[in-house]
Design a protein around this motif. Structure first.
Motif, PDB file in Angstrom:
ATOM      1  N   ASP B 176      -3.492   5.349  -4.250  1.00  0.00           N
ATOM      2  CA  ASP B 176      -3.690   4.173  -3.391  1.00  0.00           C
ATOM      3  C   ASP B 176      -2.659   3.101  -3.706  1.00  0.00           C
ATOM      4  O   ASP B 176      -2.109   2.452  -2.820  1.00  0.00           O
ATOM      5  CB  ASP B 176      -5.098   3.600  -3.591  1.00  0.00           C
ATOM      6  N   HIS B 177      -2.406   2.929  -4.988  1.00  0.00           N
ATOM      7  CA  HIS B 177      -1.426   1.928  -5.404  1.00  0.00           C
ATOM      8  C   HIS B 177      -0.065   2.215  -4.765  1.00  0.00           C
ATOM      9  O   HIS B 177       0.593   1.318  -4.229  1.00  0.00           O
ATOM     10  CB  HIS B 177      -1.326   1.920  -6.926  1.00  0.00           C
ATOM     11  N   ASP B 180      -0.113   1.549  -1.109  1.00  0.00           N
ATOM     12  CA  ASP B 180      -0.064   0.112  -0.837  1.00  0.00           C
ATOM     13  C   ASP B 180       1.350  -0.434  -0.965  1.00  0.00           C
ATOM     14  O   ASP B 180       1.706  -1.422  -0.330  1.00  0.00           O
ATOM     15  CB  ASP B 180      -0.994  -0.648  -1.796  1.00  0.00           C
TER      16      ASP B 180
END
Lengths: 341, 341
Positions: B176-177, B180
């Motif tokens: 997810d990081h 993002d």
DNA sequence: TTGTAAGCGTTATCAC
DNA sequence: GTGATAACGCTTACAA
């Protein structure tokens, strides 16, 4: 329905089921050739059907053998000893022995304590790292008649069985190499030399090699640091703060060297372009991190196998060479000659 | 002059010298508070003057306790488990226990064999790594009533005591990081997933996180390699050979990540400028090697201490939470956002 | 608080 | 080849 907690099967249970005596079961399980094939089969059948697992303590008490070798290491936290341990393990395992590991974080008292614990556990033999040990340790080994080998260093006194390296000669070798390349300003980021003869020998080898060419190693260019990456970074940082920068930095081992290289990167220096960093032990990692890291290769896995075999042979009562020195080798990677200052 | 080989002193010798019974000596040595101070002193005096060292096997046979904990690990050769082992050691040592170590090189049969050996040695408890094991292993543990803990993974089945990490959630988190930050082209250099649920969970977490944003992970962008530096290099090399280069490569652990970074350097790519490399476990070394390596921190030392305490408490008959999940944490270092492709 | 003595589960020494 | 049986060195009821 059977018991919820059937007590673990013992030798006597196997004997009963196989309709033989406990003596025969014992023989069948440890000296199969001393038993008639048919009997052997019956016993094995009975044992496996009961899920029989021998009771190690009872066996050890009766036979006065634990089939366990102990190893006392300074630390398990850095990778320097990993190869040696792995090789020890494999060799012992193949011979039906188990390895009992202990570490002491470079503290002589802790070392004595854990060694005692291992002896109390009844290890059949002991691998110790280095030649410098608490006198109590030698006393206990002697009093209990425990066979042992010292490793990683060579016992010059001739009093102890050992399988080691010539740390001093290795240090001379790498220093000569740097001298031959033209380096004249040296620094050493050493391990902590107190009660660590491997570190002492490496430092003294560097000093001697330099001296024989008329070069000194001023105190501010020698720093001692624990064998950690951080130690290497800090060590090099202190050296750079000490005055004119050296062109060659010899590190006490590759862990320190890796830290030193990281410090160089952080300062925008290239290795070995701006400064040559060298180490010892030739860890795979060091080469990977900097393909230009010249170092001394120590055959650490061979050391483990050799130490294990040495003990195993002695335990079998065979004669063995009691002291041996394994060869080390210079590994040159992308070295750069330096103009004489 | 005394004998050359005075047989090691036994409990009875101490008793004779202290003029008490063997029972009293035994008590004095193991339960000092159950003995009158004066007697205790006499016994201690006698014991130390004889250099008495208890016979571990006899003690184990009589007390049915070895004060030994076994740990079965995949390997001792990489540093991933070093912190855990060291913490285990320290915690056990403080409680008077010794750690018996075994490894199996990711081979399930060897694992079963060494586990059996440890049980035979009479370990009081066992630390196993991961949740996937040979059925024989669970059978032996059950049959012999050996307390154990599974570690590094969380047993979702709820059938086994465990102290672990949520590998899948960690993988989702790091993916997810990267998402993002704008990354859209991913690759994974995974560990070998066969019979390694930690590797499986990490891979599946990455897949799931990508899928939830509608991004796929084509087969040619997933390679499985052993957890070695070389594995990391080769893995990344294969990924680059597969087609359009990914902007983000997630490695199965930091060992692989270090290898992958080395491969980037060898290709003249900067990290994370040209490609973002991330890993798991947060080994000190990984950060040192590349201060821009974002990774998931696994509290590996805490894991060791926790596992040890868990077993120790159970051995003392205390009630303990049988399953627990330790928190992992994203460690961001110098991340670079990527334009969406 | 201390002593007596019966195990603990094997191996090893003898006979047979 | 196999079977009794006495160690092996300590712990632990149980008794005193």
């Amino acid at each position: 329905m059977t018991d919820k907690f059937p007590r673990a099967a013992r030798l006597a249970d196997v004997a009963r089921l196989a309709k033989v005596s406990t003596a025969t079961v014992s023989r069948a399980l440890t000296l199969p050739q001393k038993v008639k094939a048919r009997t052997l089969e019956r016993v094995q059948q009975a044992a496996s059907s009961l899920g029989y697992v021998a009771h190690g303590a009872a066996r050890a008490l009766a036979s006065r053998r634990t089939h366990t070798i102990g190893a006392v290491l300074p630390t398990l936290e850095n990778a320097i000893f990993a190869n040696t341990i792995a090789a020890l393990q494999r060799t012992l395992d193949a011979a039906g022995y188990v390895l009992l590991l202990a570490s002491h974080d470079f503290d002589a008292d802790i070392e004595a304590r854990v060694t005692r614990t291992l002896i109390e556990r009844g290890v059949d033999g002991l691998v110790l790292l280095g030649t410098t040990h608490h006198p109590d340790i030698y006393r206990m080994l002697e009093a209990n008649g425990v066979p042992y080998v010292l490793t990683w260093a060579f016992d010059e006194s001739g009093n102890h069985p050992c399988v080691g390296f010539d740390n001093r000669a290795a240090a001379v070798r790498i220093t000569d190499h740097l001298l031959d390349l033209g380096h004249r300003r040296f620094a050493m980021v050493s391990g902590i030399t107190a009660s660590n003869e491997r570190a002492q020998e490496r430092l003294s080898g560097v000093r001697a090699a330099l001296a024989s060419r008329g070069i000194g190693l001023p105190a501010q260019y020698v720093v001692e640091k624990p064998y950690t990456h951080t130690g290497g970074r800090e060590g090099l940082s202190e050296v750079f703060g000490a005055g004119e920068a050296p062109t060659a930095v010899i590190c006490g081992n590759d862990v320190l060297a890796i830290g030193a290289i990281a410090e160089c990167h952080a300062r925008g220096l290239t290795v070995p372009g701006d400064v040559s960093i060298t180490g010892f032990d030739d860890m795979e990692l060091a080469a990977l991190m900097n393909p230009a890291l010249t170092t001394m290769r120590f055959p650490t896995a061979e050391l483990g196998a050799y130490a294990a075999n040495h003990l195993l042979m002695r335990l079998e009562g065979k004669a063995v060479d009691l002291r041996c020195k394994l060869p080390t080798e210079l590994v040159v990677r992308g070295s750069t000659a330096k103009p004489v200052a």
